[in-house]
Design a protein around this motif. Structure first.
Motif, PDB file in Angstrom:
ATOM      1  N   SER A  86       0.853  -1.197   0.000  1.00 17.79           N
ATOM      2  CA  SER A  86       0.000   0.000   0.000  1.00 17.79           C
ATOM      3  C   SER A  86       0.891   1.251   0.000  1.00 17.79           C
ATOM      4  O   SER A  86       1.927   1.273   0.675  1.00 17.79           O
ATOM      5  CB  SER A  86      -0.881  -0.010   1.249  1.00 17.79           C
ATOM      6  OG  SER A  86      -1.687   1.133   1.325  1.00 17.79           O
ATOM      7  N   PRO A  87       0.523   2.280  -0.792  1.00 20.03           N
ATOM      8  CA  PRO A  87      -0.668   2.387  -1.620  1.00 20.03           C
ATOM      9  C   PRO A  87      -0.426   1.926  -3.065  1.00 20.03           C
ATOM     10  O   PRO A  87       0.698   1.999  -3.564  1.00 20.03           O
ATOM     11  CB  PRO A  87      -0.943   3.895  -1.596  1.00 20.03           C
ATOM     12  CG  PRO A  87       0.431   4.504  -1.544  1.00 20.03           C
ATOM     13  CD  PRO A  87       1.259   3.582  -0.708  1.00 20.03           C
ATOM     14  N   ASP A 134       3.429   0.356   7.053  1.00 21.67           N
ATOM     15  CA  ASP A 134       2.257   1.192   6.792  1.00 21.67           C
ATOM     16  C   ASP A 134       1.251   1.004   7.934  1.00 21.67           C
ATOM     17  O   ASP A 134       0.046   1.090   7.764  1.00 21.67           O
ATOM     18  CB  ASP A 134       1.644   0.951   5.405  1.00 21.67           C
ATOM     19  CG  ASP A 134       0.947  -0.388   5.281  1.00 21.67           C
ATOM     20  OD1 ASP A 134       1.280  -1.314   6.039  1.00 21.67           O
ATOM     21  OD2 ASP A 134       0.069  -0.521   4.400  1.00 21.67           O
ATOM     22  N   SER A 187      -5.194   6.650  11.346  1.00 23.94           N
ATOM     23  CA  SER A 187      -6.651   6.782  11.288  1.00 23.94           C
ATOM     24  C   SER A 187      -7.297   6.264  12.563  1.00 23.94           C
ATOM     25  O   SER A 187      -8.356   6.735  12.973  1.00 23.94           O
ATOM     26  CB  SER A 187      -7.209   6.013  10.084  1.00 23.94           C
ATOM     27  OG  SER A 187      -6.898   4.630  10.178  1.00 23.94           O
ATOM     28  N   LEU A 216      -3.407   2.035  13.005  1.00 27.52           N
ATOM     29  CA  LEU A 216      -3.759   1.863  11.598  1.00 27.52           C
ATOM     30  C   LEU A 216      -3.483   3.164  10.856  1.00 27.52           C
ATOM     31  O   LEU A 216      -4.004   4.220  11.222  1.00 27.52           O
ATOM     32  CB  LEU A 216      -5.238   1.484  11.456  1.00 27.52           C
ATOM     33  CG  LEU A 216      -5.654   0.158  12.093  1.00 27.52           C
ATOM     34  CD1 LEU A 216      -7.148  -0.059  11.920  1.00 27.52           C
ATOM     35  CD2 LEU A 216      -4.883  -0.991  11.471  1.00 27.52           C
ATOM     36  N   GLN A 227      -3.412   6.082   7.953  1.00 28.50           N
ATOM     37  CA  GLN A 227      -4.280   6.636   6.921  1.00 28.50           C
ATOM     38  C   GLN A 227      -3.809   6.093   5.571  1.00 28.50           C
ATOM     39  O   GLN A 227      -2.628   5.792   5.387  1.00 28.50           O
ATOM     40  CB  GLN A 227      -4.198   8.164   6.951  1.00 28.50           C
ATOM     41  CG  GLN A 227      -4.650   8.777   8.272  1.00 28.50           C
ATOM     42  CD  GLN A 227      -4.275  10.240   8.395  1.00 28.50           C
ATOM     43  OE1 GLN A 227      -3.976  10.910   7.408  1.00 28.50           O
ATOM     44  NE2 GLN A 227      -4.276  10.759   9.609  1.00 28.50           N
ATOM     45  N   TYR A 228      -4.730   5.972   4.626  1.00 30.79           N
ATOM     46  CA  TYR A 228      -4.368   5.400   3.335  1.00 30.79           C
ATOM     47  C   TYR A 228      -3.264   6.219   2.664  1.00 30.79           C
ATOM     48  O   TYR A 228      -3.349   7.439   2.570  1.00 30.79           O
ATOM     49  CB  TYR A 228      -5.578   5.331   2.395  1.00 30.79           C
ATOM     50  CG  TYR A 228      -5.229   4.683   1.069  1.00 30.79           C
ATOM     51  CD1 TYR A 228      -4.968   3.325   0.996  1.00 30.79           C
ATOM     52  CD2 TYR A 228      -5.110   5.437  -0.093  1.00 30.79           C
ATOM     53  CE1 TYR A 228      -4.619   2.728  -0.201  1.00 30.79           C
ATOM     54  CE2 TYR A 228      -4.770   4.849  -1.297  1.00 30.79           C
ATOM     55  CZ  TYR A 228      -4.522   3.491  -1.341  1.00 30.79           C
ATOM     56  OH  TYR A 228      -4.165   2.894  -2.532  1.00 30.79           O
ATOM     57  N   HIS A 275       3.858  -2.735   3.570  1.00 32.68           N
ATOM     58  CA  HIS A 275       2.793  -3.636   4.003  1.00 32.68           C
ATOM     59  C   HIS A 275       2.839  -3.790   5.514  1.00 32.68           C
ATOM     60  O   HIS A 275       3.699  -3.227   6.176  1.00 32.68           O
ATOM     61  CB  HIS A 275       2.934  -4.999   3.319  1.00 32.68           C
ATOM     62  CG  HIS A 275       4.211  -5.700   3.656  1.00 32.68           C
ATOM     63  ND1 HIS A 275       5.388  -5.469   2.978  1.00 32.68           N
ATOM     64  CD2 HIS A 275       4.509  -6.613   4.616  1.00 32.68           C
ATOM     65  CE1 HIS A 275       6.348  -6.220   3.488  1.00 32.68           C
ATOM     66  NE2 HIS A 275       5.849  -6.912   4.487  1.00 32.68           N
ATOM     67  N   HIS A 283      -5.072  -2.109   5.150  1.00 29.32           N
ATOM     68  CA  HIS A 283      -5.761  -1.602   3.967  1.00 29.32           C
ATOM     69  C   HIS A 283      -6.051  -2.743   2.993  1.00 29.32           C
ATOM     70  O   HIS A 283      -5.379  -3.784   3.010  1.00 29.32           O
ATOM     71  CB  HIS A 283      -4.905  -0.545   3.267  1.00 29.32           C
ATOM     72  CG  HIS A 283      -4.651   0.668   4.096  1.00 29.32           C
ATOM     73  ND1 HIS A 283      -5.663   1.509   4.513  1.00 29.32           N
ATOM     74  CD2 HIS A 283      -3.499   1.188   4.609  1.00 29.32           C
ATOM     75  CE1 HIS A 283      -5.156   2.488   5.237  1.00 29.32           C
ATOM     76  NE2 HIS A 283      -3.850   2.318   5.312  1.00 29.32           N
ATOM     77  N   ALA A 284      -7.018  -2.529   2.118  1.00 30.83           N
ATOM     78  CA  ALA A 284      -7.326  -3.532   1.102  1.00 30.83           C
ATOM     79  C   ALA A 284      -6.097  -3.816   0.239  1.00 30.83           C
ATOM     80  O   ALA A 284      -5.878  -4.955  -0.189  1.00 30.83           O
ATOM     81  CB  ALA A 284      -8.491  -3.062   0.238  1.00 30.83           C
ATOM     82  N   ASP A 285      -5.274  -2.787  -0.007  1.00 28.00           N
ATOM     83  CA  ASP A 285      -4.057  -2.984  -0.807  1.00 28.00           C
ATOM     84  C   ASP A 285      -3.116  -3.992  -0.148  1.00 28.00           C
ATOM     85  O   ASP A 285      -2.385  -4.710  -0.826  1.00 28.00           O
ATOM     86  CB  ASP A 285      -3.312  -1.656  -0.993  1.00 28.00           C
ATOM     87  CG  ASP A 285      -4.051  -0.704  -1.916  1.00 28.00           C
ATOM     88  OD1 ASP A 285      -5.083  -1.100  -2.478  1.00 28.00           O
ATOM     89  OD2 ASP A 285      -3.578   0.439  -2.079  1.00 28.00           O
ATOM     90  N   ASP A 286      -3.119  -4.034   1.188  1.00 26.15           N
ATOM     91  CA  ASP A 286      -2.285  -4.986   1.924  1.00 26.15           C
ATOM     92  C   ASP A 286      -2.896  -6.385   1.924  1.00 26.15           C
ATOM     93  O   ASP A 286      -2.177  -7.384   1.814  1.00 26.15           O
ATOM     94  CB  ASP A 286      -2.133  -4.569   3.389  1.00 26.15           C
ATOM     95  CG  ASP A 286      -1.456  -3.236   3.578  1.00 26.15           C
ATOM     96  OD1 ASP A 286      -0.310  -3.233   4.040  1.00 26.15           O
ATOM     97  OD2 ASP A 286      -2.068  -2.207   3.281  1.00 26.15           O
TER      98      ASP A 286
END
Length: 288
Positions: free
Chosen positions: A96-97, A137, A181, A208, A210-211, A225, A229-232
């Protein structure tokens, strides 16, 4: 090998007689992960050019993996092993990202130094509050004082910090709340990881990000990573070969932890021989 299998609960001896002693062969391609994280290499731009659009370096390394996996499956077919071989392809994490403009690099060193300094101001006899940190991240902190007062202090302090990091071009980019976040502290951190409070393996602070936030003191990384996040977390999962229908896509939610019991099941072993499978009630993948 057969002697070892005889000691494993649930080994299917009749199936073993048909297919012979089973074997496991694994490959690990780090080049894709590296290409996601590097700004550039070999004069090729790394990472993504737009949301989920691989740049030249990443595309090159994806092609490299594709060629190697193709060579493996070709050799399996050439040796007439396709009817007794299953290939499982996935990744243990993403990066991420995947949206390059979202990148915000934050140097976590000054953040933790200032946290330790603030703690010593109100506890003059104490040393540093942070005993160990893992920040990619996300922020994971183990503290020298694991009390509720200390973990809440660290949480409140981090969420109150603002500053300036850098973007994809190393230009200044402001951040707030230490780039976080949400922060889980003490008992809530243990609850997040589904363990009892006080477990030494669990960080006292789990933040956690922020994106787009990556914790680094330099400009040599554009993704990381370890966060949520969904990317992770969202990675591909492909199962192909013996007993697996061709061209079937399943949109149901799966988890990579299902791979291990699936391998045991395909080998004629009992997936419940794994302690984690028993405790978490992990099911095998629907590959048959």
């Amino acid at each position: 090998m057969k002697a070892v299998l005889n000691e494993i609960d649930g080994y299917d001896h009749s199936r073993a007689h048909k297919i012979g002693t089973p074997a496991i062969f694994g490959l690990n391609f780090q080049s894709v992960s590296t290409a996601q994280k590097l700004p550039a290499s070999d004069e090729l731009e790394g990472g993504y050019t737009a949301k989920n659009v691989p740049g030249p370096l990443l595309a090159k390394n994806l092609d490299f993996g594709n060629v190697k996996i193709g060579a493996l499956t070709s050799e399996i077919a050439k040796r007439h092993l396709a009817d007794s071989t299953t290939v499982i392809l996935s990744a243990k994490h993403g990066q991420s990202p995947t949206e390059p403009t979202a990148l915000t690099r934050i140097d976590d060193g000054p953040l933790l130094d200032s946290l330790n300094s603030a703690w010593r101001k109100i506890h003059p006899a104490a040393g540093d509050l942070v005993a160990h940190s893992v920040d990619d991240d996300a922020i994971l902190l183990w503290l020298t004082d694991r009390s509720q007062a200390a973990t809440e202090f660290a949480k409140k302090y981090l969420l109150a910090q603002s500053g300036t990091g850098t973007d994809i071009n190393a230009a200044p980019k402001a951040f707030t709340r230490s780039g976080l976040s949400k922060v889980y502290a003490g008992k809530t951190a243990a609850h997040y990881f589904h363990v009892e409070a006080g477990d030494a393996r669990v960080p006292d602070i789990f933040g956690l990000a922020q994106y787009g936030v990556v914790y680094t003191g330099g400009t040599k990384k554009i993704a990381e990573h370890g966060g949520a996040h969904a990317d992770d977390l969202d990675v591909p999962l492909v199962v192909s070969g013996a007993s697996v229908p061709d061209g079937v896509r399943d949109s149901a939610s799966m988890q990579t932890k299902q791979i291990a019991p699936t391998i045991l099941n395909l080998l004629g072993l009992n997936p419940r021989s794994l302690q984690a499978v028993r405790e978490e009630h992990t099911t095998v993948l629907p590959v048959r």
